[in-house]
Design a protein around this motif. Structure first.
Motif, mmCIF file in Angstrom:
data_model
loop_
_atom_site.group_PDB
_atom_site.id
_atom_site.type_symbol
_atom_site.label_atom_id
_atom_site.label_comp_id
_atom_site.label_asym_id
_atom_site.label_seq_id
_atom_site.Cartn_x
_atom_site.Cartn_y
_atom_site.Cartn_z
ATOM 1 N N LEU A 163 6.245 -3.051 -11.394
ATOM 2 C CA LEU A 163 4.855 -3.514 -11.403
ATOM 3 C C LEU A 163 4.073 -2.866 -12.544
ATOM 4 C CD1 LEU A 163 4.202 -3.422 -7.562
ATOM 5 C CD2 LEU A 163 4.103 -5.466 -8.996
ATOM 6 N N ILE A 164 4.236 -1.565 -12.707
ATOM 7 C CA ILE A 164 3.516 -0.845 -13.763
ATOM 8 C C ILE A 164 3.924 -1.351 -15.136
ATOM 9 C CG2 ILE A 164 3.222 1.421 -14.847
ATOM 10 C CD1 ILE A 164 3.520 2.610 -11.977
ATOM 11 N N ALA A 165 5.234 -1.553 -15.333
ATOM 12 C CA ALA A 165 5.724 -2.039 -16.624
ATOM 13 C C ALA A 165 5.235 -3.447 -16.929
ATOM 14 C CB ALA A 165 7.259 -2.006 -16.646
ATOM 15 N N SER A 166 4.918 -4.213 -15.881
ATOM 16 C CA SER A 166 4.415 -5.580 -16.072
ATOM 17 C C SER A 166 2.925 -5.605 -16.369
ATOM 18 C CB SER A 166 4.704 -6.418 -14.817
ATOM 19 O OG SER A 166 6.095 -6.483 -14.571
ATOM 20 N N GLY A 167 2.257 -4.451 -16.278
ATOM 21 C CA GLY A 167 0.840 -4.368 -16.603
ATOM 22 C C GLY A 167 -0.074 -4.136 -15.417
ATOM 23 N N PHE A 168 0.502 -3.989 -14.219
ATOM 24 C CA PHE A 168 -0.304 -3.791 -13.020
ATOM 25 C C PHE A 168 -0.664 -2.324 -12.813
ATOM 26 C CE2 PHE A 168 1.918 -7.767 -12.018
ATOM 27 C CZ PHE A 168 0.892 -8.542 -11.495
ATOM 28 N N SER A 169 -1.778 -2.112 -12.162
ATOM 29 C CA SER A 169 -2.137 -0.794 -11.639
ATOM 30 C C SER A 169 -1.955 -0.825 -10.131
ATOM 31 C CB SER A 169 -3.593 -0.441 -11.962
ATOM 32 O OG SER A 169 -3.782 -0.282 -13.348
ATOM 33 N N ILE A 170 -1.267 0.154 -9.591
ATOM 34 C CA ILE A 170 -1.014 0.194 -8.156
ATOM 35 C C ILE A 170 -2.212 0.828 -7.457
ATOM 36 C CG2 ILE A 170 0.444 1.205 -6.359
ATOM 37 C CD1 ILE A 170 2.794 0.867 -8.323
ATOM 38 N N ARG A 171 -2.724 0.137 -6.459
ATOM 39 C CA ARG A 171 -3.899 0.607 -5.725
ATOM 40 C C ARG A 171 -3.532 1.303 -4.423
ATOM 41 N NH1 ARG A 171 -8.781 -1.440 -7.723
ATOM 42 N NH2 ARG A 171 -8.509 -1.430 -9.987
ATOM 43 N N SER A 172 -2.528 0.794 -3.721
ATOM 44 C CA SER A 172 -2.138 1.427 -2.466
ATOM 45 C C SER A 172 -0.710 1.037 -2.109
ATOM 46 C CB SER A 172 -3.090 1.052 -1.326
ATOM 47 O OG SER A 172 -3.073 -0.336 -1.085
ATOM 48 N N VAL A 173 -0.083 1.910 -1.328
ATOM 49 C CA VAL A 173 1.284 1.704 -0.855
ATOM 50 C C VAL A 173 1.311 2.011 0.637
ATOM 51 C CG1 VAL A 173 3.694 2.434 -1.058
ATOM 52 C CG2 VAL A 173 2.242 2.350 -3.101
ATOM 53 N N ALA A 174 2.021 1.204 1.412
ATOM 54 C CA ALA A 174 2.095 1.422 2.857
ATOM 55 C C ALA A 174 3.521 1.240 3.351
ATOM 56 C CB ALA A 174 1.163 0.458 3.597
ATOM 57 N N GLU A 175 3.874 2.009 4.367
ATOM 58 C CA GLU A 175 5.140 1.887 5.081
ATOM 59 C C GLU A 175 4.776 1.769 6.562
ATOM 60 O OE1 GLU A 175 8.134 4.724 2.660
ATOM 61 O OE2 GLU A 175 6.253 5.678 3.268
ATOM 62 N N PRO A 176 4.399 0.572 7.000
ATOM 63 C CA PRO A 176 3.784 0.410 8.323
ATOM 64 C C PRO A 176 4.703 0.798 9.472
ATOM 65 C CG PRO A 176 4.376 -1.714 7.397
ATOM 66 C CD PRO A 176 4.551 -0.711 6.299
ATOM 67 N N LYS A 177 4.064 1.288 10.503
ATOM 68 C CA LYS A 177 4.769 1.638 11.744
ATOM 69 C C LYS A 177 4.036 0.992 12.907
ATOM 70 C CE LYS A 177 2.253 6.025 12.283
ATOM 71 N NZ LYS A 177 1.377 5.864 11.103
ATOM 72 N N PRO A 178 4.684 0.893 14.073
ATOM 73 C CA PRO A 178 4.024 0.271 15.225
ATOM 74 C C PRO A 178 2.747 1.007 15.609
ATOM 75 C CG PRO A 178 6.375 0.540 15.621
ATOM 76 C CD PRO A 178 6.067 1.295 14.372
ATOM 77 N N THR A 179 1.741 0.258 16.005
ATOM 78 C CA THR A 179 0.506 0.864 16.485
ATOM 79 C C THR A 179 0.718 1.374 17.910
ATOM 80 O OG1 THR A 179 -0.315 -1.199 17.422
ATOM 81 C CG2 THR A 179 -0.822 -0.768 15.100
ATOM 82 N N GLU A 180 -0.213 2.225 18.374
ATOM 83 C CA GLU A 180 -0.124 2.730 19.746
ATOM 84 C C GLU A 180 -0.167 1.576 20.747
ATOM 85 O OE1 GLU A 180 0.573 5.694 20.934
ATOM 86 O OE2 GLU A 180 0.885 6.333 18.857
ATOM 87 N N GLU A 181 -0.967 0.562 20.442
ATOM 88 C CA GLU A 181 -1.047 -0.598 21.330
ATOM 89 C C GLU A 181 0.301 -1.295 21.435
ATOM 90 O OE1 GLU A 181 -3.497 -4.839 21.721
ATOM 91 O OE2 GLU A 181 -3.976 -3.411 20.126
ATOM 92 N N MET A 182 0.991 -1.449 20.285
ATOM 93 C CA MET A 182 2.315 -2.079 20.306
ATOM 94 C C MET A 182 3.299 -1.258 21.130
ATOM 95 S SD MET A 182 2.803 -3.158 16.329
ATOM 96 C CE MET A 182 1.565 -4.104 15.440
ATOM 97 N N LEU A 183 3.234 0.065 20.981
ATOM 98 C CA LEU A 183 4.158 0.939 21.701
ATOM 99 C C LEU A 183 3.895 0.897 23.194
ATOM 100 C CD1 LEU A 183 4.196 3.990 19.266
ATOM 101 C CD2 LEU A 183 5.970 2.257 19.551
ATOM 102 N N GLU A 184 2.643 0.770 23.580
ATOM 103 C CA GLU A 184 2.313 0.675 25.004
ATOM 104 C C GLU A 184 2.782 -0.660 25.578
ATOM 105 O OE1 GLU A 184 -1.844 1.294 25.392
ATOM 106 O OE2 GLU A 184 -1.785 3.384 24.683
#
Length: 244
Positions: A201-222
């Motif tokens: 992405l960076i080499a293509s000219g983009f600036s990275i704003r945020s990165v996420a590795e989502p996990k289940p929410t407490e509601e999902m776990l319940e």
């Protein structure tokens, strides 16, 4: 390599029974976090790469996007998307993601959900997305996490009683194709490291704003205690980037 597994009747039937295929975005565990990474969509021109049933396309219009184009190679996917859509502001195109060739600055936002790990030449595609975005435009993507794609088996290491001992990671730095088993069929996925996703992405000219590795929410776990195993390793990698 341009796969079109979704136009194989058995594969498509299995996909159509998945919770996210039936329940839409709210049935996709990663949706809350992906939604938070999206920019303001009001009056924006949006492109969805690998649009599937058109869930993200319809969401963008609900957020008052000016126009939306959904691209997918599968006619089965597009037929279902069109049947679920009653909105002249959404246009669906049958096209391989790799073959997009839009005009410079044609879109303000590009979304791609769980499609780019099927693409061999991410570098070429990112260049085409950059070209199609207006200056300041956003590119938000989700893919299967490299921890998940490193081994083609994509499964736990089990103990003698069938217990899930750990998630094996091997061959992480050996990027390239993997023949994985998905929905009872063999499919080709392309493994690349977290660094490769970000640096491409960076080499293509983009600036990275945020990165996420989502996990289940407490509601999902319940609601579904079986999802606690999903806290043990990431399944998805999501990146929000901006065209400079």
């Amino acid at each position: 390599m341009k796969q079109n597994k979704y136009d194989e009747s058995d594969f498509f039937a299995n996909y159509s029974r998945m919770p996210r295929s039936v329940g839409g975005l709210n049935a996709a565990g990663e949706w809350q976090e992906l939604r938070a990474m999206l920019p303001e969509l009001h009056d924006k021109r949006v492109l969805d790469l690998g649009c599937g049933f058109g869930w993200h396309c319809r969401y963008a219009r609900e957020q008052q996007a000016r126009s939306v184009v959904g691209v997918d190679l599968s006619e089965n996917m597009l037929e279902r998307a069109r049947a679920m859509t009653d909105d002249p502001g959404i246009k669906y195109m049958r096209l391989a993601i790799e073959d997009i060739d839009f005009s410079a600055g044609e879109f303000d936002v590009v979304i791609s959900s769980l499609a780019l790990h099927y693409i061999e030449r991410l570098d070429i595609l990112c260049g085409r997305i950059y070209h199609a975005l207006a200056p300041g435009g956003a590119f938000v993507l989700s893919v299967e996490h490299p921890v998940f794609t490193a081994l083609a088996s994509q499964d736990w290491h089990y103990g003698p009683q069938g217990e899930k001992l750990h998630w094996p990671v091997d061959g992480y730095h050996q990027e390239g194709s993997r023949q994985a088993r998905f929905l009872e069929h063999d499919v080709i996925k392309y493994h690349r490291t977290v660094a490769t996703y970000m640096n491409t992405l960076i080499a293509s000219g983009f600036s990275i704003r945020s990165v996420a590795e989502p996990k289940p929410t407490e509601e999902m776990l319940e609601t579904n205690p079986d999802m606690r195993d999903e806290m043990r390793r990431p399944i998805f990698l999501m990146i929000s980037a901006v065209r400079d």
